[in-house]
Every structure is written in structure tokens, then in C-alpha cells.
Design an enzyme around this catalytic site. Structure first.
Site, short mmCIF file in Angstrom:
data_model
loop_
_atom_site.label_atom_id
_atom_site.label_comp_id
_atom_site.label_asym_id
_atom_site.label_seq_id
_atom_site.Cartn_x
_atom_site.Cartn_y
_atom_site.Cartn_z
N PRO A 91 4.83 6.18 -13.83
CG PRO A 91 5.43 5.14 -15.83
CD PRO A 91 4.27 5.32 -14.88
CD GLU A 118 1.80 3.00 -24.66
OE1 GLU A 118 2.70 3.84 -24.50
OE2 GLU A 118 1.99 1.77 -24.62
NE ARG A 156 6.22 0.11 8.22
CZ ARG A 156 6.50 -0.77 9.17
NH1 ARG A 156 5.81 -1.90 9.24
NH2 ARG A 156 7.47 -0.53 10.05
CG ASP A 171 10.23 1.16 9.79
OD1 ASP A 171 10.62 0.15 10.38
OD2 ASP A 171 9.05 1.35 9.46
#
Length: 563
Positions: A91, A118, A156, A171
Site C-alpha cells: 500500500p 506489517e 492483457r 479499453d
């Protein structure tokens, strides 16, 4: 083939996502590969402990550096001397998007490191990780689901993973916007009809509607993305305007130039050259003859050929003459190697007045097809062909001999097929004669491509001469078949020397529309090469429908075998 090496503490999480649909087919056909490894295999205690409490205290556990580093080093050793790009799913990383997916698809090996708890000991990240990637501003229990997302999105972008590449290039986010609405049968569902424009068959209007819908949806749903797209489009428009002004200034400079010069390349062959080899060499040299071709025989039986190429006004550097000479020399050298005969090639600048005096006849208007005749821009006399439309071409591939026969064959095939309402791909456009003729025959859209930047600049000038330079239906692109990526065409015309065209045929097949009437026009091959051309196109699933000949050259009109 792109290989994903996924390093995780929980390998069983990946048993399902890659076993269905597109990714399963991609794995089966070896377009991609997925290598899942357990980080615990690189621990050195009997309990395979891969985490420990953090230094400095605090909640949770931290994944240990040693097993992570060893796992990645093992992957790198297994694929040596190639090197994998290592990504830590975290993150704290930069947010994953479409552009990053396209970038990552260019790698041969990607290591996806899935964190847990963590996080991972920073020393491991500093030693072996190339970048950190996040799939959004939220926290998951681990990096396994982000790894699945990344594998799907990147795969893709790998050629042939998705059946039609335009499904990928159209797309959401591919052009800075969200995707447009999609519809399929039935035409009416619970009183709601498919928009009429999608049923019209008018490709240009359909694309205009789709882009308008995509822009409106982006404005409504993702206003921040819409503002970024608008800014980018304004920059592109400004750059296009500046480029057009630069081109106009250059054309004005050339028109106002008081003099112009040419490079004349002279080739000398002895009388010992076999006639077959001489004729073949002449045919191949004529394909690059931009400004004329002359031939003479000396009393000693020595053949002397001269080819002329234009140079910019005032400032023709010696290096330009050298490049032209080397192009010709390479062609002659290849022929000489087969015959084991001597030759000479040299070049020199030719003043404008000397060149024009010897080639006045060369630039007279002439008929090139049932519908069209060509003339240079400076022709001012009475038009001698009132039953033919005038095309203004310079330098004129339709003037002179040799390759001009292939251009005429292609033009005649276009006329027989008809271009009205059709999408045309003119590969190897050269002077853009075929593109201009297709536009005059009411083609819906024309893509003209050439790998030679000078030829493309000449094509752009010829569009201006024919008042087509601002026509939105014509696109000029520098390159080969790849310039048509994501598009389909009703007619593809390739006027290229067959030795260069042959490797491009499989790629061209991808861009020919599926309709039974779609056709491929091939020129640029000698009649003696017809059997080879027929075998090549048949092997690709095409049927040669019609052959035509002019002088020693041939053309073929082909379509898909199922038509």
C-alpha cells in the site's frame, strides 16, 4: 513469453484465479507463464518461520529479510543471464494504472513479492526490490490479491493474449478516458433501443459518437481524469498546430528558393553482365528512382544508368548524397554478388538548370488509369486529357518507368473495386498517389503509411497540392503495418518490393476486415515471382481472386478464403 514469478506465504490462494477464461488459455498457449513459489521454502528452521516481531516494538509481525532475499535470488539464478524486474505489492507503492500495465508487459520476467502482516524487513526491499506498487489507497490482508490484479491487467497487454488487440487498445484509460457504452443483440430490449448511429455502418460517425460518450462519462464519473485528458488534448492540438505551421513555412521556403539541385547517381555495368541479371537489377533500381531514370550504351558495350534524387534548396549537405549513393550501391552489390561481375557507382550534384534541360519530357502529363492522369505542380498548359481527373504529384511515381507500373496496377485495382464508403490502408504510400486517388473516389477513411520519413513528407506535400492536407479522412503515419494496430480495413493496398513485403504479410492479415468483400491488393513483384506470391498468400488463408500484369510487373487482388 512473459513469466510471472509470484513469491508468497500462501501459494494455495492462486489455485483458482488463473484456471479459467483468458488467462487459462494464455497459459495453455504459452503466451504467458506463472511460477508460484513459497517463501517458506527458503527458511532454515524446522518450523519454517518467515516472520518475527518488529524492532522498536509495536503491534503485528514483520516478514524476515533472509527468506525473501533468498527466494528472489533463487529466481534470478534460475533465469540467468536474464534479469527479472522485482515488484513488491504494498500500500506504500505508487498506484497501479493502465500505463504501468503497458510498461510492465514489455518485460520477460516479473517477480511479484506478496507481503503479509506489517510488511517486509526494509533491508530486503533495499537489496532486491526494483519498485513498490499499490492497487489503491486501502489496505488488504496481503499482497496476493494485488498480485492477481496485476497479472490479469499486464497479461492483457501481451500480444495475442486477448483475441482482438483492439479490445485492449479501446479499453478504459487506454486513451486517457473511460470506455464508451457497449451494446449487442437484441436491437430492442424492454423498450430500449440500440443507438441508431451504431446501426448505420458509418465507421467515422460511430467512432465520433463513441469518443463523445467516453468523454461525457469521464467528465461525469471521473472529473479529475477528464481535466487531465482535456489538458493533454490541448497540448496535442497546440503541437499539431505548431507542426503544421512549420511544414507550411518549409513549403514556402522551398517555393521561394531561387534554385534547386539534384543528386545524380551513375551506375556502370560491363557487357559481360547476363541479360536476365541486368533486367532484374534495372527493375529493382527503378523502384527507388525518385526523379527520373535514363539509360545509355557506350560503343564499348558499357551500360550507363543514371538515377536522380531531389535535395533541399540551398543546403544539400554532402552526407545526403552519400546516403543516396550507398542505398543504390547496396542494391547493385547484391546483384553483382550473384553474377560475379564488376560495377561502378558514383554520385554528383546536378544544378537545376542542367537537370531540367535533360528531363523536360519526363514530366509531361500522362494517363495512369481509366479515371486519372497525373501532372507535376508546375504544369500550366491546356489539360490534354479532358476525360481524366487530374492528380498533382511531385516527385511523381507515376512519371517515368519501372516501379510506376506497379503504382498503376494498384490504382487500376482500386478503381475496379471502388473505394466509396470504404476504409483503405495504403502501405508504402510513397508519393501518396494511391491515397489521393482513394480520397477522390470517396473513401470513408485512408491510412497512408511509409517507413521513409522523406517519402512521408513528400506525401504530405502532395496532399496539399491536391487540396487534401486538412482532410480528416486521411491519416499519414511513419512506420509499417503496426501503424494500423487496432483497426480493420476493407481494402489494404501494398505497393512494396516483394522481397520487403513478404515478411509483412502475416501482420497485414490481422488488419483486413472479416467482411467477404474485403480485399488485399499486392503489387511490387515481377510476373516471374507470381507462383511464389500465390503460395505465400494461400498459406495465410487468402484466395487470389484476380491477377493483372503491366510490363514485367504483376498485381494480385486477394481475399480471405472463407469469402
Amino acid at each position: 513469453m512473459l513469466t510471472f514469478h509470484i513469491l508468497t506465504l500462501f501459494p494455495d490462494m492462486f489455485s483458482g484465479p488463473f484456471s479459467e477464461s483468458i488467462l487459462a488459455r494464455a497459459l495453455e498457449s504459452k503466451k504467458i507463464d506463472i511460477d508460484i513459489r513459497n517463501i517458506r521454502d527458503h527458511t532454515h528452521d524446522k518450523h519454517h518461520v518467515a516472520d518475527d516481531s518488529p524492532y522498536g516494538g509495536g503491534a503485528g509481525m514483520v516478514m524476515k529479510a533472509e527468506p525473501v532475499v533468498e527466494a528472489i535470488e533463487t529466481v534470478q539464478a534460475d533465469i540467468a543471464p536474464r534479469q527479472a524486474h522485482v515488484i513488491y505489492l504494498s500500500p506504500q507503492g505508487s498506484v497501479f494504472n493502465h500505463d504501468k500495465a503497458v510498461e510492465l508487459a514489455r518485460h520477460d520476467h516479473l517477480v511479484l513479492l506478496c507481503g503479509r502482516y506489517e510488511g517486509i524487513d526494509q533491508r530486503a526491499l533495499d537489496l532486491v526490490v526494483n519498485e513498490e506498487i499499490s492497487i489503491g489507497d486501502y489496505v488488504l490482508t496481503g499482497g496476493e490479491i494485488p498480485a492477481m490484479v496485476l497479472v490479469d491487467a499486464v497479461s492483457r497487454q501481451v500480444p495475442d493474449v486477448v483475441g482482438r488487440m483492439d479490445s485492449v487498445t479501446d479499453d478504459s484509460f487506454s486513451h486517457g478516458l473511460l470506455d464508451w457504452p457497449h451494446y449487442t443483440r437484441p436491437e430492442v430490449f424492454r423498450g430500449e433501443r440500440v443507438p441508431e448511429v451504431l446501426l448505420s455502418g458509418h465507421h467515422a460517425k460511430i467512432m465520433e459518437w463513441r469518443w463523445a460518450q467516453a468523454a461525457e462519462k469521464t467528465r461525469r464519473v471521473r472529473p479529475e481524469l477528464y481535466k487531465l485528458w482535456r489538458a493533454t488534448e490541448r497540448e496535442k492540438a497546440l503541437e499539431a498546430k505548431q507542426e503544421k505551421e512549420r511544414q507550411r513555412a518549409e513549403r514556402r521556403r522551398q517555393r521561394e528558393a531561387t534554385s534547386m539541385c539534384w543528386i545524380g547517381v551513375t551506375i556502370r555495368l560491363t557487357e559481360d553482365w547476363p541479360e536476365v541479371a541486368t533486367n532484374d537489377l534495372a527493375a529493382r533500381l527503378s523502384l527507388i528512382a525518385s526523379q527520373g531514370w535514363s539509360e545509355e550504351w557506350t560503343p564499348e558495350g558499357l551500360a550507363v544508368w543514371k538515377i536522380y534524387f531531389p535535395t533541399p534548396p540551398h543546403d544539400a549537405p554532402p552526407s545526403e548524397g552519400t546516403a543516396v549513393e550507398e542505398t543504390v550501391r547496396a542494391i547493385v552489390a547484391a546483384a553483382a554478388a550473384e553474377t560475379n561481375q564488376p560495377y561502378e557507382v558514383e554520385s554528383a550534384y546536378v544544378p537545376a538548370q542542367d537537370w531540367m534541360a535533360g528531363h523536360r519530357e519526363y514530366f509531361q502529363p500522362r494517363v495512369v488509369s481509366d479515371r486519372f492522369a497525373v501532372a507535376p505542380p508546375w504544369f500550366q498548359g491546356q489539360w490534354p486529357f479532358p476525360d481524366h481527373e487530374r492528380l498533382v504529384i511531385y516527385p511523381a511515381m507515376a512519371f517515368g518507368t519501372g516501379s510506376h507500373a506497379t503504382t498503376r496496377l494498384a490504382l487500376q485495382a482500386l478503381e475496379r473495386m471502388g473505394c466509396a464508403g470504404r476504409r483503405i490502408f495504403d502501405l508504402g504510400t510513397g508519393s501518396a498517389l494511391l491515397t489521393i486517388a482513394a480520397a477522390r473516389m470517396d473513401a470513408d477513411a485512408v491510412l497512408a503509411a511509409d517507413i521513409d520519413a522523406d517519402a512521408l513528407a513528400n506525401a504530405r506535400d502532395n496532399l496539399t497540392h491536391n487540396h487534401l492536407d486538412t482532410d480528416n479522412a486521411i491519416t499519414l503515419s511513419l512506420g509499417g503495418p503496426e501503424t494500423a494496430e487496432g483497426q480493420e480495413f476493407d481494402i489494404i493496398v501494398a505497393n512494396i518490393l516483394y522481397i520487403h513485403l513478404r515478411p509483412l504479410l502475416p501482420a497485414l492479415s490481422r488488419y483486413l476486415a472479416r467482411e467477404p468483400e474485403a480485399r488485399l491488393i499486392l503489387t511490387g513483384f515481377l510476373t516471374a515471382e507470381r507462383d511464389t506470391v500465390c503460395a505465400d498468400i494461400t498459406a495465410l488463408g487468402w484466395t487470389p481472386w484476380e491477377w493483372s500484369e503491366l510490363e514485367e510487373w504483376s498485381a494480385v487482388l486477394a481475399g480471405r478464403s472463407e469469402s
